[in-house]
Design a protein around this motif. Structure first.
Motif, PDB file in Angstrom:
ATOM      1  N   ASP A 252       0.836  -1.158  -0.127  1.00  0.00           N
ATOM      2  CA  ASP A 252       0.021   0.022  -0.039  1.00  0.00           C
ATOM      3  C   ASP A 252       0.963   1.238   0.007  1.00  0.00           C
ATOM      4  N   PRO A 253       0.666   2.228  -0.990  1.00  0.00           N
ATOM      5  CA  PRO A 253       1.395   3.656  -0.789  1.00  0.00           C
ATOM      6  C   PRO A 253       1.318   4.022   0.311  1.00  0.00           C
ATOM      7  N   ALA A 254       2.399   4.888   0.910  1.00  0.00           N
ATOM      8  CA  ALA A 254       2.160   5.515   2.116  1.00  0.00           C
ATOM      9  C   ALA A 254       1.456   7.025   2.049  1.00  0.00           C
ATOM     10  N   GLY A 255       0.707   7.018   3.056  1.00  0.00           N
ATOM     11  CA  GLY A 255       0.172   8.621   3.151  1.00  0.00           C
ATOM     12  C   GLY A 255      -1.209   8.558   2.466  1.00  0.00           C
ATOM     13  N   LEU A 256      -1.841   7.603   2.183  1.00  0.00           N
ATOM     14  CA  LEU A 256      -3.016   7.405   1.361  1.00  0.00           C
ATOM     15  C   LEU A 256      -4.083   6.263   1.998  1.00  0.00           C
TER      16      LEU A 256
END
Ligand code: C5P
Length: 414
Positions: A252-256
């Motif tokens: 999962d991409p960070a910050g979202l």
């Protein structure tokens, strides 16, 4: 005892005749129980001996940005971080100009640019230099940046002229220091205006898995890399992002926010829940069909050879068209993808209109082309005004370029 007691000042000494008064300032500050560490410009060291400053401050004097031992002992960022306040005395016209324009060519100017602490400057220069339009502009800029000033005062100067430009007396500077140390000395980090700050984006990515029975499914080879890269680039551009991802096997991409789904129906529902948004990017390779009635148990090979079982397929909803053609609550910008083997632009234009998209990222799936799973992509951007062919790009670069186009089309937030 003052509220400044035990606080630490980093004193930047500029190269001017008034540098000798900086030695006096060190004493005045130490009398007020303020610890002083001194940084000298190269020119300052011509006016006063670093050794004098070192013995008065009781600390090492720093002057060279590239001194390996200094950098090993204490990096320049650390030097300003360790202080509660930065004081520039004397602040020459040259130092003020460097500060106003963000120069960082030596240790003094680098520290002043890199600090997160308040800065007090005590200007000292010839009155014509102080009154020169360039210095006026620089002082105005620095005041607007929140730099505190003490002096200069009027008086007779070393050059024989009389007027403003004489550095404030050490006692007056020390009092200004004590006053500043009593308040909040840290500066907030300057906030960088990002092109999509305040915008909300939804991105679909990856394949979908359509179950046949509890252990089997219909899928495709989408890696999800392009969709995930777009979600990340939107986040980096300041948007609040919801990534609705099929089973992509990517972190999962960070910050979202990442919402994990398996099937097209689940993806459609997750997108509906995530709306409203300013922009919708449909990068998922949604399965066109699903099994009409997935078996509730594992289908078995039959002993009498009556298998394979028939698989009745039904159409999945078109998630992109559902969003693009919404009568109300449609995102301002809707972006779809199209992989075509022939008549790329013509087919992409048709798809754009049919699904109510503003933009279609059209991928030519020629012979041997690797859209799925590869690290690079060669696309054309199809919009109402025409077509733009992009060079072959890494998926991350393509994502950033697409996000720049999205930001341009959305324009500044009202
Ligand atoms: O019609 P086609 O599958 O070629 O269209 C591709 C585009 O439509 C992609 O943006 C894809 O994410 C989207 N799509 C969708 N739901 C579907 C099929 C495609 O959102 N069921």
């Amino acid at each position: 005892m003052s509220g400044a007691s035990g606080k630490r000042v980093l004193l930047v000494v500029g190269g001017g005749v008034a540098a000798y008064k900086a030695l006096e300032l060190i004493r005045r500050l130490r009398e007020r129980a303020v610890a002083v560490r001194v940084v000298m410009t190269r020119a300052a060291a011509e006016f006063v001996a670093p050794l004098s400053a070192a013995s008065l401050s009781g600390d090492k004097v720093y002057s060279d940005l590239f001194s390996l031992t200094d950098e090993a002992e204490m990096g320049h960022i650390e030097l300003s971080r360790a202080a509660d306040l930065l004081v520039v005395a004397p602040a020459t016209a040259d130092l003020l100009a460097k500060m106003a324009h963000g120069h960082a060519g030596d240790l003094a100017s680098t520290l002043l640019l890199a600090t997160d602490k308040k800065i007090l400057v005590a200007p000292a220069m010839n009155l014509r230099m102080w009154l020169a339009p360039a210095t006026r502009r620089n002082v105005e800029t620095l005041r607007a940046d929140g730099i505190a000033f003490v002096g200069p005062r009027e008086g007779e100067m070393a050059c024989g002229e009389f007027g403003p430009g004489r550095m404030a007396e050490p006692d007056e500077i020390a009092e200004a220091v004590v006053e500043l140390l009593a308040g909040e000395t840290s500066l907030p980090l300057p906030t960088q205006a990002k092109p999509l700050s305040g915008r909300r984006a939804i991105v679909t990515s990856g394949p979908t898995h359509e179950p046949i029975d509890p252990v089997r499914f219909i899928a495709n080879r989408s890696s999800g890399r392009q969709g995930h890269a777009i979600a990340q680039a939107l986040r980096e551009a300041g948007a609040e992002v919801v990534l609705v991802s099929g089973p992509a096997g990517l972190p999962d991409p960070a910050g979202l926010e990442t919402v994990h789904v398996e099937t097209a129906l689940q993806m459609e529902a997750a997108v509906a829940r995530a709306l409203p948004a300013d922009v919708f990017v449909a990068a998922a390779a949604v399965a066109d069909w699903r099994v009409a009635a997935p078996a509730g148990h594992k289908l078995k090979k039959s002993a009498d050879g009556a298998d394979p079982p028939p698989l009745e397929l039904v159409r999945n909803p078109d998630i992109l068209a559902g969003v693009g053609l919404r009568a109300s609550g449609r995102p301002k910008l809707v972006v779809g993808f199209a992989a075509e083997t022939e008549r790329l632009v013509e087919n992409a234009q048709k798809k754009r209109a049919a699904k109510g998209c503003d933009l279609i990222v059209a991928n030519h799936v020629g012979e041997g082309a690797r859209v799925f799973g590869g690290a690079r992509n060669e696309v054309s951007l199809v919009c109402a005004e025409g077509v733009e062919d992009w060079p072959e790009l890494d998926k991350g670069e393509l994502a950033r370029r697409l996000v720049a186009e999205i930001a341009r089309r959305l324009g500044p937030r009202a």
